[in-house]
Design a protein around this motif. Structure first.
Motif, PDB file in Angstrom:
ATOM      1  N   GLY A  23     -11.922 -15.135  -9.936  1.00 32.36           N
ATOM      2  CA  GLY A  23     -13.172 -15.890  -9.861  1.00 32.36           C
ATOM      3  C   GLY A  23     -13.713 -15.823  -8.436  1.00 32.36           C
ATOM      4  N   ALA A  24     -14.147 -16.966  -7.930  1.00 29.05           N
ATOM      5  CA  ALA A  24     -14.665 -17.030  -6.568  1.00 29.05           C
ATOM      6  C   ALA A  24     -13.550 -17.257  -5.553  1.00 29.05           C
ATOM      7  N   ASN A  25     -12.328 -17.397  -6.010  1.00 32.23           N
ATOM      8  CA  ASN A  25     -11.192 -17.670  -5.128  1.00 32.23           C
ATOM      9  C   ASN A  25     -10.450 -16.402  -4.742  1.00 32.23           C
ATOM     10  N   ARG A  26      -9.735 -16.488  -3.636  1.00 35.42           N
ATOM     11  CA  ARG A  26      -8.887 -15.394  -3.159  1.00 35.42           C
ATOM     12  C   ARG A  26      -7.516 -15.970  -2.839  1.00 35.42           C
ATOM     13  N   GLN A  27      -6.468 -15.244  -3.220  1.00 37.45           N
ATOM     14  CA  GLN A  27      -5.097 -15.673  -2.940  1.00 37.45           C
ATOM     15  C   GLN A  27      -4.417 -14.618  -2.092  1.00 37.45           C
ATOM     16  N   MET A  28      -3.862 -15.033  -0.969  1.00 34.37           N
ATOM     17  CA  MET A  28      -3.149 -14.089  -0.112  1.00 34.37           C
ATOM     18  C   MET A  28      -1.814 -13.726  -0.749  1.00 34.37           C
ATOM     19  N   CYS A  29      -1.502 -12.440  -0.714  1.00 37.39           N
ATOM     20  CA  CYS A  29      -0.250 -11.917  -1.243  1.00 37.39           C
ATOM     21  C   CYS A  29       0.393 -11.052  -0.170  1.00 37.39           C
ATOM     22  N   ARG A  30       1.713 -11.030  -0.157  1.00 36.61           N
ATOM     23  CA  ARG A  30       2.440 -10.206   0.807  1.00 36.61           C
ATOM     24  C   ARG A  30       3.423  -9.326   0.046  1.00 36.61           C
ATOM     25  N   LEU A  31       3.358  -8.047   0.323  1.00 36.78           N
ATOM     26  CA  LEU A  31       4.263  -7.068  -0.283  1.00 36.78           C
ATOM     27  C   LEU A  31       5.191  -6.531   0.802  1.00 36.78           C
ATOM     28  N   THR A  32       6.476  -6.744   0.602  1.00 35.61           N
ATOM     29  CA  THR A  32       7.482  -6.233   1.535  1.00 35.61           C
ATOM     30  C   THR A  32       8.133  -5.010   0.908  1.00 35.61           C
ATOM     31  N   THR A  33       8.180  -3.927   1.680  1.00 32.82           N
ATOM     32  CA  THR A  33       8.766  -2.683   1.196  1.00 32.82           C
ATOM     33  C   THR A  33       9.878  -2.238   2.138  1.00 32.82           C
ATOM     34  N   THR A  34      10.570  -1.203   1.741  1.00 35.83           N
ATOM     35  CA  THR A  34      11.611  -0.622   2.589  1.00 35.83           C
ATOM     36  C   THR A  34      11.099   0.581   3.379  1.00 35.83           C
ATOM     37  N   PHE A  35       9.800   0.838   3.286  1.00 30.74           N
ATOM     38  CA  PHE A  35       9.230   1.968   4.015  1.00 30.74           C
ATOM     39  C   PHE A  35       9.215   1.691   5.508  1.00 30.74           C
ATOM     40  N   ASN A  36       9.261   2.753   6.294  1.00 33.08           N
ATOM     41  CA  ASN A  36       9.285   2.624   7.747  1.00 33.08           C
ATOM     42  C   ASN A  36       7.911   2.419   8.359  1.00 33.08           C
ATOM     43  N   THR A  37       6.872   2.837   7.654  1.00 35.33           N
ATOM     44  CA  THR A  37       5.532   2.714   8.219  1.00 35.33           C
ATOM     45  C   THR A  37       4.612   1.950   7.266  1.00 35.33           C
ATOM     46  N   GLN A  38       3.597   1.361   7.856  1.00 35.01           N
ATOM     47  CA  GLN A  38       2.611   0.640   7.074  1.00 35.01           C
ATOM     48  C   GLN A  38       1.773   1.600   6.226  1.00 35.01           C
ATOM     49  N   LYS A  39       1.580   2.797   6.710  1.00 38.92           N
ATOM     50  CA  LYS A  39       0.829   3.796   5.951  1.00 38.92           C
ATOM     51  C   LYS A  39       1.549   4.115   4.639  1.00 38.92           C
ATOM     52  N   GLN A  40       2.866   4.270   4.696  1.00 40.10           N
ATOM     53  CA  GLN A  40       3.646   4.532   3.486  1.00 40.10           C
ATOM     54  C   GLN A  40       3.593   3.331   2.541  1.00 40.10           C
ATOM     55  N   ALA A  41       3.701   2.119   3.094  1.00 43.25           N
ATOM     56  CA  ALA A  41       3.651   0.904   2.283  1.00 43.25           C
ATOM     57  C   ALA A  41       2.291   0.758   1.618  1.00 43.25           C
ATOM     58  N   PHE A  42       1.220   1.047   2.343  1.00 40.64           N
ATOM     59  CA  PHE A  42      -0.125   0.967   1.796  1.00 40.64           C
ATOM     60  C   PHE A  42      -0.309   1.964   0.658  1.00 40.64           C
ATOM     61  N   SER A  43       0.188   3.171   0.837  1.00 37.18           N
ATOM     62  CA  SER A  43       0.107   4.193  -0.206  1.00 37.18           C
ATOM     63  C   SER A  43       0.846   3.740  -1.459  1.00 37.18           C
ATOM     64  N   TYR A  44       2.013   3.147  -1.270  1.00 32.31           N
ATOM     65  CA  TYR A  44       2.812   2.628  -2.382  1.00 32.31           C
ATOM     66  C   TYR A  44       2.052   1.517  -3.119  1.00 32.31           C
ATOM     67  N   LEU A  45       1.449   0.605  -2.348  1.00 28.41           N
ATOM     68  CA  LEU A  45       0.655  -0.472  -2.953  1.00 28.41           C
ATOM     69  C   LEU A  45      -0.479   0.094  -3.790  1.00 28.41           C
ATOM     70  N   GLN A  46      -1.192   1.056  -3.261  1.00 30.18           N
ATOM     71  CA  GLN A  46      -2.315   1.643  -3.999  1.00 30.18           C
ATOM     72  C   GLN A  46      -1.850   2.317  -5.288  1.00 30.18           C
ATOM     73  N   LYS A  47      -0.725   2.975  -5.237  1.00 26.03           N
ATOM     74  CA  LYS A  47      -0.189   3.674  -6.412  1.00 26.03           C
ATOM     75  C   LYS A  47       0.178   2.697  -7.523  1.00 26.03           C
TER      76      LYS A  47
END
Length: 70
Positions: free
Chosen positions: A18-42
């Protein structure tokens, strides 16, 4: 759009409902944020579904939905 957090392999993003937003945090075992972001998108659909389920059941840590790798 996800935001990159300072911790390696950890990504924060906002779940829209709706009009609300909820913050979420994804913790991965990847070494870089770029890898974690790619994983999230997938796996975005699955993580959003899990986040909505946890939000509905009140599973929050300091007001944040916390997720980890599948």
């Amino acid at each position: 759009m996800p935001r990159v957090k300072s911790d390696d392999g950890t990504i924060t993003f906002f779940l829209a409902f709706g009009a609300n937003r909820q913050m979420c945090r994804l913790t991965t075992t990847f070494n870089t944020q770029k890898q974690a972001f790619s994983y999230l998108q997938k796996h975005r659909t699955e993580f959003e579904r899990m986040a909505r389920t946890r939000l509905a059941s009140g599973e929050l840590e300091d007001g944040i939905v916390v997720l980890s790798m599948l």
